[in-house]
Scaffold this motif. Structure first.
Motif, PDB file in Angstrom:
ATOM      1  N   GLU A  46      -8.853  -1.210   6.021  1.00 43.05           N
ATOM      2  CA  GLU A  46      -9.386  -1.380   5.147  1.00 43.05           C
ATOM      3  C   GLU A  46      -9.698  -1.012   3.660  1.00 43.05           C
ATOM      4  O   GLU A  46     -10.196  -0.684   2.404  1.00 43.05           O
ATOM      5  CB  GLU A  46     -10.927  -1.063   5.696  1.00 43.05           C
ATOM      6  CG  GLU A  46     -11.500  -1.630   6.454  1.00 43.05           C
ATOM      7  CD  GLU A  46     -12.590  -1.476   7.206  1.00 43.05           C
ATOM      8  OE1 GLU A  46     -13.301  -0.397   6.584  1.00 43.05           O
ATOM      9  OE2 GLU A  46     -12.905  -1.757   8.270  1.00 43.05           O
ATOM     10  N   LEU A  47      -7.518  -0.346   3.465  1.00 44.49           N
ATOM     11  CA  LEU A  47      -7.060   0.756   1.924  1.00 44.49           C
ATOM     12  C   LEU A  47      -6.693  -0.910   1.402  1.00 44.49           C
ATOM     13  O   LEU A  47      -6.679  -1.497   1.441  1.00 44.49           O
ATOM     14  CB  LEU A  47      -6.461   1.514   2.119  1.00 44.49           C
ATOM     15  CG  LEU A  47      -6.935   2.881   2.591  1.00 44.49           C
ATOM     16  CD1 LEU A  47      -5.796   3.293   3.276  1.00 44.49           C
ATOM     17  CD2 LEU A  47      -7.855   3.890   1.683  1.00 44.49           C
ATOM     18  N   SER A  48      -8.002  -0.591   0.273  1.00 43.42           N
ATOM     19  CA  SER A  48      -7.391  -1.578  -1.168  1.00 43.42           C
ATOM     20  C   SER A  48      -6.459  -0.918  -1.674  1.00 43.42           C
ATOM     21  O   SER A  48      -6.293   0.074  -1.754  1.00 43.42           O
ATOM     22  CB  SER A  48      -8.047  -1.873  -2.037  1.00 43.42           C
ATOM     23  OG  SER A  48      -8.635  -0.533  -2.864  1.00 43.42           O
ATOM     24  N   TYR A  49      -5.176  -1.947  -2.694  1.00 42.66           N
ATOM     25  CA  TYR A  49      -4.170  -1.937  -3.346  1.00 42.66           C
ATOM     26  C   TYR A  49      -4.463  -0.376  -4.286  1.00 42.66           C
ATOM     27  O   TYR A  49      -3.863   0.556  -4.546  1.00 42.66           O
ATOM     28  CB  TYR A  49      -3.829  -2.498  -4.239  1.00 42.66           C
ATOM     29  CG  TYR A  49      -2.822  -3.725  -2.687  1.00 42.66           C
ATOM     30  CD1 TYR A  49      -2.563  -3.343  -1.869  1.00 42.66           C
ATOM     31  CD2 TYR A  49      -3.210  -5.303  -3.501  1.00 42.66           C
ATOM     32  CE1 TYR A  49      -1.732  -4.775  -0.928  1.00 42.66           C
ATOM     33  CE2 TYR A  49      -2.580  -5.709  -2.724  1.00 42.66           C
ATOM     34  CZ  TYR A  49      -2.123  -5.748  -1.848  1.00 42.66           C
ATOM     35  OH  TYR A  49      -1.414  -6.297  -1.052  1.00 42.66           O
ATOM     36  N   ARG A  50      -5.820  -0.422  -4.968  1.00 44.15           N
ATOM     37  CA  ARG A  50      -6.716   0.402  -5.659  1.00 44.15           C
ATOM     38  C   ARG A  50      -6.744   1.957  -5.016  1.00 44.15           C
ATOM     39  O   ARG A  50      -6.459   2.846  -6.155  1.00 44.15           O
ATOM     40  CB  ARG A  50      -7.684  -0.318  -6.350  1.00 44.15           C
ATOM     41  CG  ARG A  50      -8.265   0.616  -6.904  1.00 44.15           C
ATOM     42  CD  ARG A  50      -9.844   0.024  -8.066  1.00 44.15           C
ATOM     43  NE  ARG A  50      -9.761   1.494  -9.119  1.00 44.15           N
ATOM     44  CZ  ARG A  50     -11.209   1.647  -9.220  1.00 44.15           C
ATOM     45  NH1 ARG A  50     -11.882   0.197  -9.537  1.00 44.15           N
ATOM     46  NH2 ARG A  50     -12.120   2.248 -10.558  1.00 44.15           N
ATOM     47  N   GLN A  51      -6.336   1.993  -3.883  1.00 42.91           N
ATOM     48  CA  GLN A  51      -6.770   3.135  -3.454  1.00 42.91           C
ATOM     49  C   GLN A  51      -6.324   3.700  -3.501  1.00 42.91           C
ATOM     50  O   GLN A  51      -5.557   4.874  -3.045  1.00 42.91           O
ATOM     51  CB  GLN A  51      -8.339   2.903  -2.219  1.00 42.91           C
ATOM     52  CG  GLN A  51      -9.551   2.124  -2.623  1.00 42.91           C
ATOM     53  CD  GLN A  51     -10.262   2.304  -0.793  1.00 42.91           C
ATOM     54  OE1 GLN A  51     -10.169   1.361  -0.354  1.00 42.91           O
ATOM     55  NE2 GLN A  51     -11.139   3.405  -0.691  1.00 42.91           N
ATOM     56  N   ALA A  52      -5.098   2.904  -2.809  1.00 45.84           N
ATOM     57  CA  ALA A  52      -3.414   3.799  -2.102  1.00 45.84           C
ATOM     58  C   ALA A  52      -2.591   4.116  -3.207  1.00 45.84           C
ATOM     59  O   ALA A  52      -2.458   5.129  -3.339  1.00 45.84           O
ATOM     60  CB  ALA A  52      -2.420   2.512  -1.580  1.00 45.84           C
ATOM     61  N   PHE A  53      -3.005   2.991  -4.933  1.00 40.28           N
ATOM     62  CA  PHE A  53      -2.697   4.367  -5.434  1.00 40.28           C
ATOM     63  C   PHE A  53      -3.485   5.474  -6.055  1.00 40.28           C
ATOM     64  O   PHE A  53      -2.962   5.754  -6.773  1.00 40.28           O
ATOM     65  CB  PHE A  53      -2.769   2.696  -7.152  1.00 40.28           C
ATOM     66  CG  PHE A  53      -2.117   2.973  -8.035  1.00 40.28           C
ATOM     67  CD1 PHE A  53      -0.486   3.270  -8.050  1.00 40.28           C
ATOM     68  CD2 PHE A  53      -2.805   3.891  -9.192  1.00 40.28           C
ATOM     69  CE1 PHE A  53      -0.075   3.751  -9.388  1.00 40.28           C
ATOM     70  CE2 PHE A  53      -2.418   3.817 -10.757  1.00 40.28           C
ATOM     71  CZ  PHE A  53      -0.699   4.045 -10.963  1.00 40.28           C
ATOM     72  N   GLN A  54      -4.852   5.304  -5.771  1.00 42.47           N
ATOM     73  CA  GLN A  54      -5.226   6.824  -6.216  1.00 42.47           C
ATOM     74  C   GLN A  54      -4.763   7.453  -5.447  1.00 42.47           C
ATOM     75  O   GLN A  54      -4.641   8.896  -5.896  1.00 42.47           O
ATOM     76  CB  GLN A  54      -7.384   6.108  -6.324  1.00 42.47           C
ATOM     77  CG  GLN A  54      -7.714   5.418  -7.152  1.00 42.47           C
ATOM     78  CD  GLN A  54      -8.729   5.124  -7.209  1.00 42.47           C
ATOM     79  OE1 GLN A  54      -9.403   4.793  -6.025  1.00 42.47           O
ATOM     80  NE2 GLN A  54     -10.080   4.644  -7.761  1.00 42.47           N
ATOM     81  N   HIS A  88       0.931  -1.047   0.239  1.00 42.67           N
ATOM     82  CA  HIS A  88       0.448  -0.120  -0.370  1.00 42.67           C
ATOM     83  C   HIS A  88       1.054   0.963   0.276  1.00 42.67           C
ATOM     84  O   HIS A  88       0.658   1.781  -0.944  1.00 42.67           O
ATOM     85  CB  HIS A  88      -0.838   0.138   1.193  1.00 42.67           C
ATOM     86  CG  HIS A  88      -1.650  -0.855   1.475  1.00 42.67           C
ATOM     87  ND1 HIS A  88      -1.670  -2.042   1.720  1.00 42.67           N
ATOM     88  CD2 HIS A  88      -3.250  -0.599   1.202  1.00 42.67           C
ATOM     89  CE1 HIS A  88      -3.076  -2.643   2.044  1.00 42.67           C
ATOM     90  NE2 HIS A  88      -3.545  -2.430   1.399  1.00 42.67           N
ATOM     91  N   ILE A  89       1.855   0.668   0.866  1.00 40.00           N
ATOM     92  CA  ILE A  89       3.004   2.397   0.842  1.00 40.00           C
ATOM     93  C   ILE A  89       2.901   2.393  -0.533  1.00 40.00           C
ATOM     94  O   ILE A  89       3.938   3.908  -0.694  1.00 40.00           O
ATOM     95  CB  ILE A  89       3.773   2.715   2.110  1.00 40.00           C
ATOM     96  CG1 ILE A  89       2.763   1.993   2.916  1.00 40.00           C
ATOM     97  CG2 ILE A  89       5.039   3.013   2.041  1.00 40.00           C
ATOM     98  CD1 ILE A  89       2.191   3.363   3.745  1.00 40.00           C
TER      99      ILE A  89
END
Length: 272
Positions: free
Chosen positions: A145-153, A88-89
């Motif tokens: 609860e953050l997804s990989y997609r949200q982290a990238f956004q 995520h980071i």
């Protein structure tokens, strides 16, 4: 003594604004011009006091940072099978890091002026208002609860902060809202990714500006570093509590007022 007061003032400005969605770089550029503190020494000083602010956040989030690298916290109770990871980071910091490396020279040469900062303050403010109004569905109520997609956004949104005045925290918190995270989660994640992001950016800048460091300036830089650390520590805690009472748009309106006041000042002294 005059230099020490400049160190105190700039340290306070950095500590107060680094993690609030109002642009620390923009405030430092504007306050630096008001104080007559510009040039190579000023740029190096800004890098050093940013490290003080980073240390404050690392201290506040030390448990979470250690868990990311595998430390088991006996006091931590997971609410689900999901968990925030280093992936995520990575997804959240790489876009801005790569773009920053590619455009570092252009940004330093053309965007670090009072005029461009005022543009960044206004445009960034509108982006924050837009994100708040579009924020209708909450997918992530905690960082776990953050997804990989949200982290990238959020990482893509962070690229906007390469424009001084836009605000790294403003861009990432707004990006978090647009991705479906709630306000507190967006703020927590923004502060957490600030540590590796700012360590990398300040280390790079520090290496390029080592020639401007002198033992004669040790007390000056040390005062700024300490003041920035203490003020940032208090500012982050206060901001997280403030988020329970105010909206993100409140900070956008402050940005508009600041931009307007400083524009009138520049017109008055012929800098427009």
């Amino acid at each position: 003594m005059a230099d020490i007061w400049i160190a105190v003032v700039q340290g306070i400005v950095e500590g107060l604004t680094e993690f609030l969605p109002i642009s620390s770089t923009g405030h430092l550029i504007l306050s630096g011009h008001l104080l007559g503190f510009t040039g190579d020494k000023a740029e190096t000083f800004e890098i050093v006091i940013q490290l003080g602010a980073i240390l404050a956040v690392a201290l506040l989030y030390w448990r979470r940072l250690l868990r990311l690298i595998g430390w088991e916290d006996p006091s931590y109770e997971k609410q689900s099978n999901k968990s925030l990871t280093l992936i995520h980071i990575f997804l959240a910091i790489v876009p801005a890091m790569l773009l920053g490396l590619l455009m570092h020279g252009l940004i330093k040469d053309y965007l670090f002026t009072p005029q461009t900062v005022l543009i960044g303050l206004v445009v960034g403010g509108f982006f924050m208002i837009f994100a708040e109004r579009k924020h209708t569905i909450v997918i992530a109520k905690t960082m776990d609860e953050l997804s990989y997609r949200q982290a990238f956004q959020i990482g893509i949104a962070q690229c906007l902060a390469l424009w001084p005045g836009f605000s790294r925290s403003g861009a990432t918190i707004a990006g978090g809202l647009l991705s479906g995270a709630n306000l507190r989660t967006s703020a927590d994640f923004s502060f957490l990714i600030a540590v590796p992001m700012m360590v990398a950016a300040t280390s790079y800048d520090l290496m390029k500006n080592m020639g401007h460091l002198s033992m004669d300036d040790l007390s000056f830089f040390l005062v700024g570093f300490i003041v920035s650390f203490i003020v940032a520590l208090l500012a982050v805690v206060s901001f997280l509590k403030l988020l329970e009472k105010v909206k993100l748009s409140s900070f956008a309106y402050y940005r508009f007022i600041l931009a307007g006041v400083f524009w009138l000042y520049m017109v008055g002294i012929g800098l427009d």
